[in-house]
Design a protein around this motif. Structure first.
Motif, PDB file in Angstrom:
ATOM      1  N   LEU A   6       0.816  -1.223   0.000  1.00 43.60           N
ATOM      2  CA  LEU A   6       0.000   0.000   0.000  1.00 43.60           C
ATOM      3  C   LEU A   6       0.847   1.269   0.000  1.00 43.60           C
ATOM      4  CD1 LEU A   6      -2.909   1.239   0.265  1.00 43.60           C
ATOM      5  CD2 LEU A   6      -2.492   1.309   2.734  1.00 43.60           C
ATOM      6  N   THR A   7       1.873   1.289   0.832  1.00 51.71           N
ATOM      7  CA  THR A   7       2.606   2.548   1.058  1.00 51.71           C
ATOM      8  C   THR A   7       3.994   2.586   0.421  1.00 51.71           C
ATOM      9  OG1 THR A   7       3.591   1.735   3.097  1.00 51.71           O
ATOM     10  CG2 THR A   7       1.436   2.816   3.289  1.00 51.71           C
ATOM     11  N   GLY A   8       4.537   1.436   0.089  1.00 52.22           N
ATOM     12  CA  GLY A   8       5.902   1.387  -0.452  1.00 52.22           C
ATOM     13  C   GLY A   8       6.971   1.494   0.626  1.00 52.22           C
ATOM     14  N   LEU A   9       6.548   1.642   1.890  1.00 51.71           N
ATOM     15  CA  LEU A   9       7.538   1.655   2.981  1.00 51.71           C
ATOM     16  C   LEU A   9       8.018   0.221   3.221  1.00 51.71           C
ATOM     17  CD1 LEU A   9       5.889   4.034   5.623  1.00 51.71           C
ATOM     18  CD2 LEU A   9       7.499   4.607   3.793  1.00 51.71           C
ATOM     19  N   TYR A  10       9.109   0.080   3.989  1.00 44.77           N
ATOM     20  CA  TYR A  10       9.550  -1.265   4.345  1.00 44.77           C
ATOM     21  C   TYR A  10       8.460  -1.967   5.147  1.00 44.77           C
ATOM     22  CZ  TYR A  10      14.193  -0.059   2.773  1.00 44.77           C
ATOM     23  OH  TYR A  10      15.249   0.312   2.002  1.00 44.77           O
ATOM     24  N   ASN A  11       8.389  -3.298   4.983  1.00 42.04           N
ATOM     25  CA  ASN A  11       7.401  -4.051   5.762  1.00 42.04           C
ATOM     26  C   ASN A  11       8.003  -4.465   7.114  1.00 42.04           C
ATOM     27  OD1 ASN A  11       8.994  -6.321   5.263  1.00 42.04           O
ATOM     28  ND2 ASN A  11       7.779  -6.946   3.491  1.00 42.04           N
ATOM     29  N   GLU A  57      -5.808   6.050   1.094  1.00 46.97           N
ATOM     30  CA  GLU A  57      -5.126   7.214   0.510  1.00 46.97           C
ATOM     31  C   GLU A  57      -4.479   8.069   1.614  1.00 46.97           C
ATOM     32  OE1 GLU A  57      -4.257   7.671  -2.451  1.00 46.97           O
ATOM     33  OE2 GLU A  57      -3.505   9.719  -2.240  1.00 46.97           O
ATOM     34  N   VAL A  58      -5.168   8.196   2.744  1.00 46.10           N
ATOM     35  CA  VAL A  58      -4.568   8.923   3.881  1.00 46.10           C
ATOM     36  C   VAL A  58      -3.281   8.208   4.312  1.00 46.10           C
ATOM     37  CG1 VAL A  58      -4.884   9.614   6.296  1.00 46.10           C
ATOM     38  CG2 VAL A  58      -6.788   9.858   4.671  1.00 46.10           C
ATOM     39  N   LEU A  59      -3.344   6.887   4.407  1.00 40.29           N
ATOM     40  CA  LEU A  59      -2.149   6.116   4.809  1.00 40.29           C
ATOM     41  C   LEU A  59      -1.000   6.342   3.830  1.00 40.29           C
ATOM     42  CD1 LEU A  59      -3.684   2.698   5.945  1.00 40.29           C
ATOM     43  CD2 LEU A  59      -2.441   4.319   7.379  1.00 40.29           C
ATOM     44  N   ARG A  60      -1.332   6.364   2.524  1.00 36.83           N
ATOM     45  CA  ARG A  60      -0.284   6.592   1.509  1.00 36.83           C
ATOM     46  C   ARG A  60       0.356   7.969   1.686  1.00 36.83           C
ATOM     47  NH1 ARG A  60      -4.058   5.138  -2.372  1.00 36.83           N
ATOM     48  NH2 ARG A  60      -4.081   2.880  -2.535  1.00 36.83           N
ATOM     49  N   GLN A  61      -0.477   8.988   1.842  1.00 36.53           N
ATOM     50  CA  GLN A  61       0.073  10.353   1.906  1.00 36.53           C
ATOM     51  C   GLN A  61       0.827  10.599   3.217  1.00 36.53           C
ATOM     52  OE1 GLN A  61      -2.313  13.615   0.465  1.00 36.53           O
ATOM     53  NE2 GLN A  61      -3.438  12.302  -0.966  1.00 36.53           N
ATOM     54  N   VAL A  62       0.319  10.042   4.305  1.00 36.13           N
ATOM     55  CA  VAL A  62       1.040  10.178   5.582  1.00 36.13           C
ATOM     56  C   VAL A  62       2.387   9.458   5.484  1.00 36.13           C
ATOM     57  CG1 VAL A  62       1.029   9.408   7.998  1.00 36.13           C
ATOM     58  CG2 VAL A  62      -0.978  10.553   7.051  1.00 36.13           C
ATOM     59  N   GLN A  68       9.596  11.428   3.489  1.00 32.68           N
ATOM     60  CA  GLN A  68      10.313  12.651   3.102  1.00 32.68           C
ATOM     61  C   GLN A  68      11.043  13.274   4.296  1.00 32.68           C
ATOM     62  OE1 GLN A  68       7.048  14.951   1.626  1.00 32.68           O
ATOM     63  NE2 GLN A  68       7.176  14.132  -0.462  1.00 32.68           N
ATOM     64  N   CYS A  69      10.490  13.086   5.480  1.00 37.51           N
ATOM     65  CA  CYS A  69      11.059  13.739   6.677  1.00 37.51           C
ATOM     66  C   CYS A  69      12.100  12.879   7.384  1.00 37.51           C
ATOM     67  CB  CYS A  69       9.947  14.055   7.673  1.00 37.51           C
ATOM     68  SG  CYS A  69       8.761  15.225   7.054  1.00 37.51           S
ATOM     69  N   SER A  70      12.346  11.660   6.884  1.00 35.23           N
ATOM     70  CA  SER A  70      13.291  10.773   7.569  1.00 35.23           C
ATOM     71  C   SER A  70      14.668  10.843   6.923  1.00 35.23           C
ATOM     72  CB  SER A  70      12.814   9.320   7.494  1.00 35.23           C
ATOM     73  OG  SER A  70      11.489   9.229   7.860  1.00 35.23           O
ATOM     74  N   ARG A  71      15.687  10.666   7.742  1.00 37.56           N
ATOM     75  CA  ARG A  71      17.060  10.672   7.221  1.00 37.56           C
ATOM     76  C   ARG A  71      17.335   9.364   6.485  1.00 37.56           C
ATOM     77  NH1 ARG A  71      19.987  12.064  12.851  1.00 37.56           N
ATOM     78  NH2 ARG A  71      18.898  10.126  13.299  1.00 37.56           N
ATOM     79  N   PRO A  72      18.197   9.406   5.467  1.00 44.22           N
ATOM     80  CA  PRO A  72      18.499   8.185   4.712  1.00 44.22           C
ATOM     81  C   PRO A  72      19.145   7.095   5.566  1.00 44.22           C
ATOM     82  CG  PRO A  72      19.523  10.121   3.675  1.00 44.22           C
ATOM     83  CD  PRO A  72      18.868  10.605   4.925  1.00 44.22           C
ATOM     84  N   THR A  73      19.799   7.483   6.650  1.00 44.73           N
ATOM     85  CA  THR A  73      20.444   6.485   7.516  1.00 44.73           C
ATOM     86  C   THR A  73      19.435   5.798   8.452  1.00 44.73           C
ATOM     87  OG1 THR A  73      20.994   8.352   8.922  1.00 44.73           O
ATOM     88  CG2 THR A  73      22.772   7.458   7.568  1.00 44.73           C
ATOM     89  N   ASP A  74      18.230   6.332   8.544  1.00 42.71           N
ATOM     90  CA  ASP A  74      17.200   5.729   9.382  1.00 42.71           C
ATOM     91  C   ASP A  74      16.335   4.791   8.529  1.00 42.71           C
ATOM     92  OD1 ASP A  74      18.206   7.323  11.359  1.00 42.71           O
ATOM     93  OD2 ASP A  74      16.642   8.853  11.193  1.00 42.71           O
ATOM     94  N   LEU A 103       8.141  15.161  13.482  1.00 42.94           N
ATOM     95  CA  LEU A 103       7.236  14.320  12.682  1.00 42.94           C
ATOM     96  C   LEU A 103       5.781  14.532  13.114  1.00 42.94           C
ATOM     97  CD1 LEU A 103       9.240  10.945  12.499  1.00 42.94           C
ATOM     98  CD2 LEU A 103       9.036  12.698  10.735  1.00 42.94           C
ATOM     99  N   ARG A 104       5.575  14.632  14.419  1.00 43.58           N
ATOM    100  CA  ARG A 104       4.212  14.863  14.925  1.00 43.58           C
ATOM    101  C   ARG A 104       3.636  16.141  14.328  1.00 43.58           C
ATOM    102  NH1 ARG A 104       1.452  17.863  17.917  1.00 43.58           N
ATOM    103  NH2 ARG A 104       3.188  19.191  18.525  1.00 43.58           N
ATOM    104  N   ARG A 105       4.459  17.196  14.315  1.00 39.74           N
ATOM    105  CA  ARG A 105       3.998  18.485  13.772  1.00 39.74           C
ATOM    106  C   ARG A 105       3.761  18.412  12.271  1.00 39.74           C
ATOM    107  NH1 ARG A 105       7.951  22.486  16.519  1.00 39.74           N
ATOM    108  NH2 ARG A 105       7.413  22.105  18.673  1.00 39.74           N
TER     109      ARG A 105
END
Ligand SMILES: Nc1nc2c(ncn2[C@@H]2O[C@H](COP(=O)(O)OP(=O)(O)OP(=O)(O)O)[C@@H](O)[C@H]2O)c(=O)[nH]1
Length: 183
Positions: A6-11, A57-62, A68-74, A103-105
């Motif tokens: 759904l999100t393309g993030l790591y599982n 769609e909310v899950l995808r955009q969040v 976008q807000c995370s560092r590449p090393t994380d 991230l919360r903000r």
């Protein structure tokens, strides 16, 4: 398969593998590893009010915003329906709390594209840190989860942390040190 469809993030499975490797490295190099658990607030309401496809769609955009807000090393993963985890190697609690608050903000001020919801999503975040890698991922996860639970209990859209006791004799989570971020 390393990513969530759904999100393309790591599982979850990949994130756990990365966490094992990161904890081994933290132990060897005597560095800190921080973990953030992020859970969308009242997400059931979004599904109930607007339907599951809009919830997706909310899950995808969040997810995209968090990425976008995370560092590449994380390492950022979606580990449950509306729960995410950010692994932060070589990161002390102080810095992890700052990232969590940022991230919360970001999420509370997100402009959802093409969606008109009557409220923007918010996220509750639990933070913990392993100093020197003396805890297993499951133990650290339980500390972060306890902190997340506190964030939910204290009103949501907030950051809480629970730190492991100094000893590596993990037997009682109640001995952990808790901390609130006031905003
Ligand atoms: N659209 C969509 N919804 C999902 C997905 N996975 C889980 N959910 C929904 O996420 C919601 C989670 O609800 P709860 O666990 O009650 O939590 P909540 O409503 O976010 O409330 P709190 O976490 O207590 O703030 C449920 O309605 C699930 O159906 C998914 O992939 N897509």
């Amino acid at each position: 398969m390393l990513t969530d469809e759904l999100t393309g993030l790591y599982n979850r499975r990949h994130l756990v593998n990365v966490a094992f490797a990161a904890l081994t490295q933290a132990k060897r190099e005597k560095t800190s590893l921080s973990i953030l658990l992020l859970d969308l607030d009242f997400f059931k309401r979004v599904n109930d009010t607007y339907g599951h496809p809009i919830g997706d769609e909310v899950l995808r955009q969040v997810s995209e915003r968090l990425r976008q807000c995370s560092r590449p090393t994380d390492t950022l993963g979606r580990i449950g329906g509306e729960e995410f985890c950010l692994l932060m190697p070589a990161t002390h609690t102080h810095d992890a709390l700052q990232v969590a608050e940022r991230l919360r903000r970001e999420i509370e001020s997100i402009a959802l594209k093409g969606l008109e919801l009557n409220a923007t999503p918010t996220v509750s975040i639990g933070v913990t840190t392993s100093n020197g890698g003396s805890f297993t991922f499951d133990e650290l996860y339980s500390f972060a989860d306890k902190a997340l639970y506190q964030a939910k209990e204290l009103g949501r859209n907030r950051v809480e942390s629970v730190l492991p006791p100094k000893t590596s004799n993990f037997d009682n989570i109640e001995g952990a040190y808790t901390h609130s971020v006031i905003h």
